[in-house]
Motif scaffolding. Structure first.
Motif, PDB file in Angstrom:
ATOM      1  N   ILE A   1       0.835  -1.210   0.000  1.00 18.06           N
ATOM      2  CA  ILE A   1       0.000   0.000   0.000  1.00 18.06           C
ATOM      3  C   ILE A   1       0.870   1.261   0.000  1.00 18.06           C
ATOM      4  CG2 ILE A   1      -1.624   1.374   1.365  1.00 18.06           C
ATOM      5  CD1 ILE A   1      -3.072  -0.748  -0.043  1.00 18.06           C
ATOM      6  N   PRO A   2       1.956   1.324   0.807  1.00 16.02           N
ATOM      7  CA  PRO A   2       2.818   2.509   0.727  1.00 16.02           C
ATOM      8  C   PRO A   2       3.376   2.765  -0.670  1.00 16.02           C
ATOM      9  CG  PRO A   2       3.309   1.291   2.722  1.00 16.02           C
ATOM     10  CD  PRO A   2       2.375   0.428   1.913  1.00 16.02           C
ATOM     11  N   SER A   3       3.564   1.706  -1.455  1.00 14.77           N
ATOM     12  CA  SER A   3       4.118   1.886  -2.801  1.00 14.77           C
ATOM     13  C   SER A   3       3.158   2.651  -3.704  1.00 14.77           C
ATOM     14  CB  SER A   3       4.452   0.529  -3.428  1.00 14.77           C
ATOM     15  OG  SER A   3       3.273  -0.167  -3.802  1.00 14.77           O
ATOM     16  N   LEU A   4       1.846   2.529  -3.437  1.00 15.79           N
ATOM     17  CA  LEU A   4       0.860   3.207  -4.276  1.00 15.79           C
ATOM     18  C   LEU A   4       0.952   4.715  -4.135  1.00 15.79           C
ATOM     19  CD1 LEU A   4      -2.246   0.886  -3.709  1.00 15.79           C
ATOM     20  CD2 LEU A   4      -0.599   0.852  -5.597  1.00 15.79           C
ATOM     21  N   SER A   5       1.089   5.212  -2.908  1.00 16.39           N
ATOM     22  CA  SER A   5       1.215   6.660  -2.710  1.00 16.39           C
ATOM     23  C   SER A   5       2.644   7.132  -2.959  1.00 16.39           C
ATOM     24  CB  SER A   5       0.776   7.042  -1.284  1.00 16.39           C
ATOM     25  OG  SER A   5       1.454   6.276  -0.313  1.00 16.39           O
ATOM     26  N   TYR A   6       3.614   6.228  -2.823  1.00 11.94           N
ATOM     27  CA  TYR A   6       5.008   6.580  -3.121  1.00 11.94           C
ATOM     28  C   TYR A   6       5.163   6.931  -4.607  1.00 11.94           C
ATOM     29  CZ  TYR A   6      10.066   5.958  -3.744  1.00 11.94           C
ATOM     30  OH  TYR A   6      11.388   6.134  -4.059  1.00 11.94           O
ATOM     31  N   LYS A   7       4.547   6.121  -5.460  1.00  9.27           N
ATOM     32  CA  LYS A   7       4.658   6.378  -6.902  1.00  9.27           C
ATOM     33  C   LYS A   7       3.476   7.164  -7.450  1.00  9.27           C
ATOM     34  CE  LYS A   7       2.540   1.925  -8.131  1.00  9.27           C
ATOM     35  NZ  LYS A   7       2.744   0.608  -8.766  1.00  9.27           N
ATOM     36  N   GLY A   8       2.412   7.336  -6.619  1.00 11.58           N
ATOM     37  CA  GLY A   8       1.233   8.029  -7.091  1.00 11.58           C
ATOM     38  C   GLY A   8       0.637   8.960  -6.055  1.00 11.58           C
ATOM     39  N   ASP A   9      -0.608   8.659  -5.672  1.00 14.79           N
ATOM     40  CA  ASP A   9      -1.317   9.516  -4.716  1.00 14.79           C
ATOM     41  C   ASP A   9      -2.217   8.660  -3.828  1.00 14.79           C
ATOM     42  OD1 ASP A   9      -3.456   8.879  -6.439  1.00 14.79           O
ATOM     43  OD2 ASP A   9      -3.103  10.679  -7.638  1.00 14.79           O
ATOM     44  N   PHE A  10      -3.300   9.250  -3.315  1.00 19.91           N
ATOM     45  CA  PHE A  10      -4.166   8.573  -2.350  1.00 19.91           C
ATOM     46  C   PHE A  10      -5.431   8.007  -2.993  1.00 19.91           C
ATOM     47  CE2 PHE A  10      -1.265  10.157   0.525  1.00 19.91           C
ATOM     48  CZ  PHE A  10      -1.615  10.008   1.856  1.00 19.91           C
ATOM     49  N   ARG A  11      -5.431   7.824  -4.292  1.00 17.87           N
ATOM     50  CA  ARG A  11      -6.650   7.405  -4.984  1.00 17.87           C
ATOM     51  C   ARG A  11      -7.124   6.011  -4.581  1.00 17.87           C
ATOM     52  NH1 ARG A  11      -4.924   7.894 -11.106  1.00 17.87           N
ATOM     53  NH2 ARG A  11      -4.155   9.873 -10.245  1.00 17.87           N
ATOM     54  N   PHE A  12      -6.251   5.212  -3.978  1.00 13.76           N
ATOM     55  CA  PHE A  12      -6.676   3.880  -3.540  1.00 13.76           C
ATOM     56  C   PHE A  12      -7.781   3.963  -2.486  1.00 13.76           C
ATOM     57  CE2 PHE A  12      -6.273  -0.294  -1.463  1.00 13.76           C
ATOM     58  CZ  PHE A  12      -6.236  -1.111  -2.580  1.00 13.76           C
ATOM     59  N   LEU A  13      -7.914   5.107  -1.821  1.00 15.96           N
ATOM     60  CA  LEU A  13      -8.980   5.281  -0.833  1.00 15.96           C
ATOM     61  C   LEU A  13     -10.367   5.225  -1.470  1.00 15.96           C
ATOM     62  CD1 LEU A  13      -7.588   8.064   1.542  1.00 15.96           C
ATOM     63  CD2 LEU A  13      -7.796   5.615   1.993  1.00 15.96           C
ATOM     64  N   GLU A  14     -10.455   5.495  -2.768  1.00 15.13           N
ATOM     65  CA  GLU A  14     -11.735   5.355  -3.473  1.00 15.13           C
ATOM     66  C   GLU A  14     -12.230   3.908  -3.375  1.00 15.13           C
ATOM     67  OE1 GLU A  14     -11.673   8.467  -7.154  1.00 15.13           O
ATOM     68  OE2 GLU A  14     -10.454   6.661  -7.362  1.00 15.13           O
ATOM     69  N   ILE A  15     -11.309   2.976  -3.549  1.00 15.14           N
ATOM     70  CA  ILE A  15     -11.670   1.557  -3.460  1.00 15.14           C
ATOM     71  C   ILE A  15     -12.086   1.209  -2.032  1.00 15.14           C
ATOM     72  CG2 ILE A  15     -10.747  -0.791  -3.648  1.00 15.14           C
ATOM     73  CD1 ILE A  15      -9.104   0.165  -6.011  1.00 15.14           C
ATOM     74  N   ALA A  16     -11.396   1.807  -1.041  1.00 12.45           N
ATOM     75  CA  ALA A  16     -11.748   1.574   0.359  1.00 12.45           C
ATOM     76  C   ALA A  16     -13.164   2.073   0.667  1.00 12.45           C
ATOM     77  CB  ALA A  16     -10.736   2.243   1.284  1.00 12.45           C
ATOM     78  N   ILE A  17     -13.551   3.182   0.048  1.00  8.78           N
ATOM     79  CA  ILE A  17     -14.927   3.674   0.211  1.00  8.78           C
ATOM     80  C   ILE A  17     -15.904   2.668  -0.388  1.00  8.78           C
ATOM     81  CG2 ILE A  17     -16.543   5.489  -0.492  1.00  8.78           C
ATOM     82  CD1 ILE A  17     -14.151   7.437  -0.409  1.00  8.78           C
ATOM     83  N   GLY A  18     -15.546   2.129  -1.551  1.00  6.66           N
ATOM     84  CA  GLY A  18     -16.372   1.082  -2.162  1.00  6.66           C
ATOM     85  C   GLY A  18     -16.488  -0.145  -1.276  1.00  6.66           C
ATOM     86  N   TYR A  19     -15.399  -0.473  -0.561  1.00  5.44           N
ATOM     87  CA  TYR A  19     -15.424  -1.605   0.367  1.00  5.44           C
ATOM     88  C   TYR A  19     -16.535  -1.446   1.417  1.00  5.44           C
ATOM     89  CZ  TYR A  19     -10.835  -3.380  -1.180  1.00  5.44           C
ATOM     90  OH  TYR A  19      -9.803  -3.911  -1.900  1.00  5.44           O
ATOM     91  N   ILE A  20     -16.666  -0.238   1.948  1.00  5.81           N
ATOM     92  CA  ILE A  20     -17.680   0.003   2.987  1.00  5.81           C
ATOM     93  C   ILE A  20     -19.076  -0.198   2.417  1.00  5.81           C
ATOM     94  CG2 ILE A  20     -18.637   1.710   4.587  1.00  5.81           C
ATOM     95  CD1 ILE A  20     -15.833   2.945   4.762  1.00  5.81           C
ATOM     96  N   PHE A  21     -19.326   0.337   1.210  1.00  5.92           N
ATOM     97  CA  PHE A  21     -20.632   0.146   0.564  1.00  5.92           C
ATOM     98  C   PHE A  21     -20.902  -1.339   0.329  1.00  5.92           C
ATOM     99  CE2 PHE A  21     -20.037   4.614  -1.178  1.00  5.92           C
ATOM    100  CZ  PHE A  21     -21.001   5.159  -0.348  1.00  5.92           C
ATOM    101  N   GLY A  22     -19.887  -2.057  -0.171  1.00  5.77           N
ATOM    102  CA  GLY A  22     -20.063  -3.475  -0.471  1.00  5.77           C
ATOM    103  C   GLY A  22     -20.382  -4.299   0.763  1.00  5.77           C
ATOM    104  N   ARG A  23     -19.685  -4.039   1.854  1.00  9.67           N
ATOM    105  CA  ARG A  23     -19.931  -4.795   3.095  1.00  9.67           C
ATOM    106  C   ARG A  23     -21.319  -4.515   3.655  1.00  9.67           C
ATOM    107  NH1 ARG A  23     -14.003  -5.470   5.544  1.00  9.67           N
ATOM    108  NH2 ARG A  23     -12.926  -4.714   3.713  1.00  9.67           N
ATOM    109  N   THR A  24     -21.767  -3.276   3.483  1.00  8.16           N
ATOM    110  CA  THR A  24     -23.109  -2.933   3.954  1.00  8.16           C
ATOM    111  C   THR A  24     -24.160  -3.712   3.169  1.00  8.16           C
ATOM    112  OG1 THR A  24     -22.339  -0.700   4.515  1.00  8.16           O
ATOM    113  CG2 THR A  24     -24.718  -1.033   4.346  1.00  8.16           C
ATOM    114  N   ILE A  25     -23.959  -3.861   1.863  1.00  8.58           N
ATOM    115  CA  ILE A  25     -24.886  -4.643   1.033  1.00  8.58           C
ATOM    116  C   ILE A  25     -24.900  -6.099   1.480  1.00  8.58           C
ATOM    117  CG2 ILE A  25     -25.285  -5.523  -1.300  1.00  8.58           C
ATOM    118  CD1 ILE A  25     -24.180  -2.822  -2.339  1.00  8.58           C
ATOM    119  N   VAL A  26     -23.712  -6.656   1.726  1.00  7.07           N
ATOM    120  CA  VAL A  26     -23.633  -8.053   2.194  1.00  7.07           C
ATOM    121  C   VAL A  26     -24.338  -8.206   3.540  1.00  7.07           C
ATOM    122  CG1 VAL A  26     -22.072  -9.876   2.986  1.00  7.07           C
ATOM    123  CG2 VAL A  26     -21.494  -8.533   0.954  1.00  7.07           C
TER     124      VAL A  26
END
Length: 477
Positions: A61-86
């Motif tokens: 995970i540190p490599s993602l922001s090291y070479k890029g930015d914090f956009r992986f948090l978008e997927i983490a937001i999706g994780y919360i929605f998905g778990r709520t549906i389950v």
């Protein structure tokens, strides 16, 4: 170095203690696989987070922001929605019966063929995906051995590290069962969260407060604090385009936490539906903040190593081995081991469970024998990345996500169809063929069109659901 080794040995002894402490209570299946549903939901929540948060999170995970930015948090937001549906849609069905494996629920609806097919696909994807996780977690141990002056090739050092890690994990998984795994997971979660916070503090201290404030503004200018991606790229990778990322993250989470036995096992091991819902939704929130912690580490590593040529996937491992003083190095390496072992022990237990119940191997083999077998199999699976990692275009984290994404979409469709009150328009055997065909289509489309992993799950879901809907339409006409 002596103190680092002492810390690691102490950590292994504690893990062994948990395994043998609970060994006497794991003779029966319901205890070995679900601990008789006696564990408090808070411990199961932390165990779930520890299980899904593997060494890939700690190191990649540190490599993602090291070479890029914090956009992986978008997927983490999706994780919360998905778990709520389950939690609201699928979970009530799992608590309506007395099934131990969620694939038994599919078997009760559609027959043995789909049940065994799901179990088999789960086995293959877990062996490949968690083999990668085991490989990644062995890298710091190999670096530590190299730092000690052991003059052996990196490949041999890596295999030795994998052997040590596998041996310890197999021992406490085989003897302690699910109860030992859960409480060891909690301990390991505390260790690697402490390790992450310590690493962040150490980087801040080495950069210096005054310099850090200046660099934070510099990073903002470079766009490295960016979270949401609103620009659609007509020709490039759109894995993190906001719509694809959040929907893809939701689908991934529905698949992993709604259909993946290893993770669902922690949810159905609680006493009732409400506790299970707390575990699912609460884990999504905890994971979001974990990602935030490790992304912050990656951004500060960019400041710390600016101008130096270091492979992104190895930058955090490099920092740990080269910059962390003794005995804190031992603590951080233990944190990496903790993140890996929590996932691997859970994989061993869940693979043993699915083959005991879905394939009825419990008629011939005890839970411990099955766990030992899959522990050894996982070790051999961890050697595969030695032949792949040099030619893989994406990062090791995205490699792991892609492997699971190929199978999660069709798996989600199976459980949504099982939830539907309508009967299948085809036999269970044909349905199994449709399921496998949907995976093949997803792989072909993903590779042929070079689609992002965030799109693979919805595509797989649509393939199987579309095939069944078409069969239903043709049968009526």
């Amino acid at each position: 170095m002596i103190w680092d080794l002492f810390v690691l040995i102490f950590y292994f002894l504690v893990v062994f203690y948990f395994g043998f402490h609970f060994a006497k209570n794991t003779q029966k299946e319901d205890d070995f696989y679900l601990a008789k549903k006696e564990i408090h939901w808070v411990f199961l929540l932390l165990s779930l987070v520890a299980t899904e948060t593997s060494s890939l999170t700690f190191l990649s995970i540190p490599s993602l922001s090291y070479k890029g930015d914090f956009r992986f948090l978008e997927i983490a937001i999706g994780y919360i929605f998905g778990r709520t549906i389950v939690a609201l849609f699928l979970l009530p069905s799992y608590f309506s019966g007395n099934t131990i494996s969620v694939y038994e629920y599919v078997g009760n609806r559609f027959g043995k063929s789909p049940q065994k097919t799901l179990s088999f696909v789960f086995t293959i994807s877990r062996l490949l995906g968690d083999g990668i996780r085991l490989y990644v977690s062995s890298l710091p141990i190999a670096f530590l051995m190299e730092r000690m002056g052991i003059s052996i090739s990196p490949e041999i050092l890596g295999i030795i590290a994998l052997s040590i890690l596998s041996f310890v994990t197999i021992i406490y998984s085989v003897f302690g069962g699910f109860r030992a795994i859960v409480f060891t997971d909690v301990l390991q979660w505390i260790i690697y969260i402490f390790g992450g916070i310590f690493a962040l503090g150490l980087i801040v201290n080495q950069i210096g407060t005054t310099t850090l404030l200046e660099q934070i503004q510099h990073l903002e200018t470079l766009g490295k604090w960016k979270v949401f991606v609103f620009d659609y790229n007509q020709t490039g990778d759109n894995s993190y385009f906001i719509l694809f990322a959040i929907i893809g993250g939701a689908f991934i989470s529905i698949g992993s936490h709604g259909t993946d036995l290893m993770l669902v096992q922690r949810v159905i091991a609680t006493k009732n539906l409400v506790s299970g819902q707390k575990i699912l939704i609460g884990s999504g929130i905890v994971v979001f903040f974990q990602f935030l912690l490790f992304l912050c580490i990656g951004s500060l590593l960019y400041v710390f190593y600016e101008g130096k040529s270091i492979p992104p996937d190895k930058v955090f491992s490099h920092f740990i081995i080269s910059e962390v003083p003794s005995p804190f190095l031992g603590i951080l390496v233990a944190a990496i081991l903790a993140s890996a072992m929590s996932t691997l022990s859970s994989t061993i237990n869940s693979l043993s469970l699915t083959w005991a119940r879905d394939w009825e191997m419990d008629k011939w083999f005890s839970p411990r024998i099955l766990s030992l077998f899959f522990g050894v199999l996982l070790f051999f699976a961890s050697l595969i990345p030695y032949f792949l990692v040099e030619t893989w275009e994406k990062g090791i984290l995205e490699m792991g996500l892609t492997i699971f994404s190929y199978t999660l979409g069709p798996s989600i469709a199976v459980f949504f169809l099982a939830k539907d009150k309508q009967n299948l328009p085809i036999s269970g055997f044909v349905f199994s063929l449709f399921f496998l065909f949907s995976i093949v289509i997803t792989v072909a489309i993903g590779i042929g069109w070079k689609l992002s992993f965030t799109l693979l799950v919805p595509i797989g879901f649509g393939c199987l659901y579309g095939l069944v809907s078409l069969s239903r339409f043709l049968k009526k006409n």
